[in-house]
Design a protein around this motif. Structure first.
Motif, PDB file in Angstrom:
ATOM      1  N   TRP A  56      36.568  22.355  40.293  1.00 22.18           N
ATOM      2  CA  TRP A  56      35.493  22.879  41.117  1.00 22.18           C
ATOM      3  C   TRP A  56      35.421  24.373  40.838  1.00 22.18           C
ATOM      4  N   PHE A  57      34.268  24.842  40.360  1.00 20.96           N
ATOM      5  CA  PHE A  57      34.088  26.273  40.155  1.00 20.96           C
ATOM      6  C   PHE A  57      33.580  26.907  41.449  1.00 20.96           C
ATOM      7  N   GLU A  58      34.197  28.020  41.789  1.00 25.26           N
ATOM      8  CA  GLU A  58      33.963  28.668  43.080  1.00 25.26           C
ATOM      9  C   GLU A  58      33.220  29.989  42.904  1.00 25.26           C
ATOM     10  N   ALA A  59      32.369  30.302  43.872  1.00 25.87           N
ATOM     11  CA  ALA A  59      31.702  31.601  43.923  1.00 25.87           C
ATOM     12  C   ALA A  59      31.795  32.145  45.343  1.00 25.87           C
ATOM     13  N   PHE A  60      31.509  33.434  45.475  1.00 21.08           N
ATOM     14  CA  PHE A  60      31.662  34.131  46.747  1.00 21.08           C
ATOM     15  C   PHE A  60      30.323  34.728  47.175  1.00 21.08           C
ATOM     16  N   SER A  61      29.946  34.419  48.392  1.00 26.61           N
ATOM     17  CA  SER A  61      28.652  34.903  48.881  1.00 26.61           C
ATOM     18  C   SER A  61      28.738  36.324  49.437  1.00 26.61           C
ATOM     19  N   ASP A  62      29.961  36.824  49.655  1.00 27.86           N
ATOM     20  CA  ASP A  62      30.098  38.141  50.270  1.00 27.86           C
ATOM     21  C   ASP A  62      30.720  39.177  49.339  1.00 27.86           C
ATOM     22  N   ARG A  63      30.732  38.894  48.026  1.00 27.74           N
ATOM     23  CA  ARG A  63      31.351  39.815  47.077  1.00 27.74           C
ATOM     24  C   ARG A  63      30.383  40.181  45.958  1.00 27.74           C
ATOM     25  N   ALA A  64      30.563  41.396  45.434  1.00 24.51           N
ATOM     26  CA  ALA A  64      29.814  41.835  44.262  1.00 24.51           C
ATOM     27  C   ALA A  64      30.575  41.424  43.003  1.00 24.51           C
ATOM     28  N   TYR A  65      29.829  41.199  41.919  1.00 29.61           N
ATOM     29  CA  TYR A  65      30.388  40.759  40.645  1.00 29.61           C
ATOM     30  C   TYR A  65      30.081  41.769  39.547  1.00 29.61           C
ATOM     31  N   ASP A  66      30.979  41.809  38.524  1.00 27.90           N
ATOM     32  CA  ASP A  66      30.645  42.566  37.329  1.00 27.90           C
ATOM     33  C   ASP A  66      29.936  41.631  36.342  1.00 27.90           C
ATOM     34  N   GLY A  67      29.587  42.151  35.180  1.00 21.45           N
ATOM     35  CA  GLY A  67      28.792  41.383  34.238  1.00 21.45           C
ATOM     36  C   GLY A  67      29.486  40.177  33.646  1.00 21.45           C
TER      37      GLY A  67
END
Length: 248
Positions: free
Chosen positions: A163-174
């Protein structure tokens, strides 16, 4: 539609942390602390019972043995030590879950262990070995990035579903890495922005990375937080927004 997952069961002894009962009705997956960074046998039992009552999937949330630092400090561990500590923690939670008629379905490493495995290929391989060696068809939850080829190749080699996870409250780099919390703008605090990013990710829309580039992420699950009343309210709004997309 992505599942909502939350780090949970992080109280220890007389110390209470998080609003587990309040957030549990809105999530799909509970990442339950297994005693090395937080949690104890009683808190595991209570959290498993709460998850079962709300039909929430149970996941092991293993960490480095760093109770004082809440598992947020890196440790120099060999691959075998990592495998051993994961088996120990997964087994502990699995026993607690089994006693209540439940089962552990997946593993999401915590804190420094999670961050370290995403930057160290040897450590990531050890984590895959641990999950595969434990068996029971366990999934591994890990960070989705712009390039997931290493994780996907290890998943194929060890026959471990992901399961690949992402965060709705964090900024990402490129590259799809989280921007360091020490930098301004790394964490989103406004509920509207958090919900908007969750919807973007759920729709498969690109995010604007910190360098201004467009970032496409594979998202099977969104990590949310339930450690204060504001975060629980944000989770409720995300749940309502995702349910709205599902019925639209």
């Amino acid at each position: 539609m992505p599942l909502l997952n939350c780090d949970i069961g992080e109280s220890f002894g007389a110390w209470s942390m998080g609003l587990d009962a309040e957030v549990m009705p809105y999530i799909d997956c509970a990442n339950i602390a297994c005693g090395f960074h937080a949690g104890d046998p009683g808190s595991m039992r209570k959290t498993v019972a709460l998850a079962l009552a709300h039909q929430v999937r149970i996941g092991a949330h293993p960490a480095y043995p760093d109770l004082v630092g809440f598992g947020r400090r890196s440790m120099a561990c060999s691959a075998q030590e990592v495998i051993d500590m994961l088996h120990y923690q997964i087994g502990a939670l699995a026993g607690v879950a089994r006693a209540q008629g439940g089962r552990v379905e997946y593993v999401k490493p915590h804190g420094a262990l999670y961050n370290d495995m995403m930057s160290d290929a040897k450590l990531l391989r050890a984590v895959f070995q641990a999950v595969a060696g434990y068996g029971d068809g366990l999934r591994l939850m890990l960070m989705g990035r712009a390039d997931n080829s290493l994780a996907q190749s290890l998943a194929a080699e060890f026959d471990v579903p992901l399961w690949f996870e992402a965060f709705s409250d964090r900024a990402y780099d490129g590259n799809g890495n989280l921007v360091s919390r020490s930098l301004p703008g790394a964490v989103h605090h406004e509920p509207e922005r958090i919900v908007a990013q969750a919807v973007q990710l759920a729709k498969g829309q690109p995010l604007t990375a910190s360098d201004g580039s467009l970032l496409h992420l594979q998202v099977d699950t969104l990590c949310v937080h339930g450690d204060n009343a504001g975060s629980v309210a944000a989770v409720q709004r995300i749940r309502e927004a995702l349910d709205g997309l599902h019925t639209a």
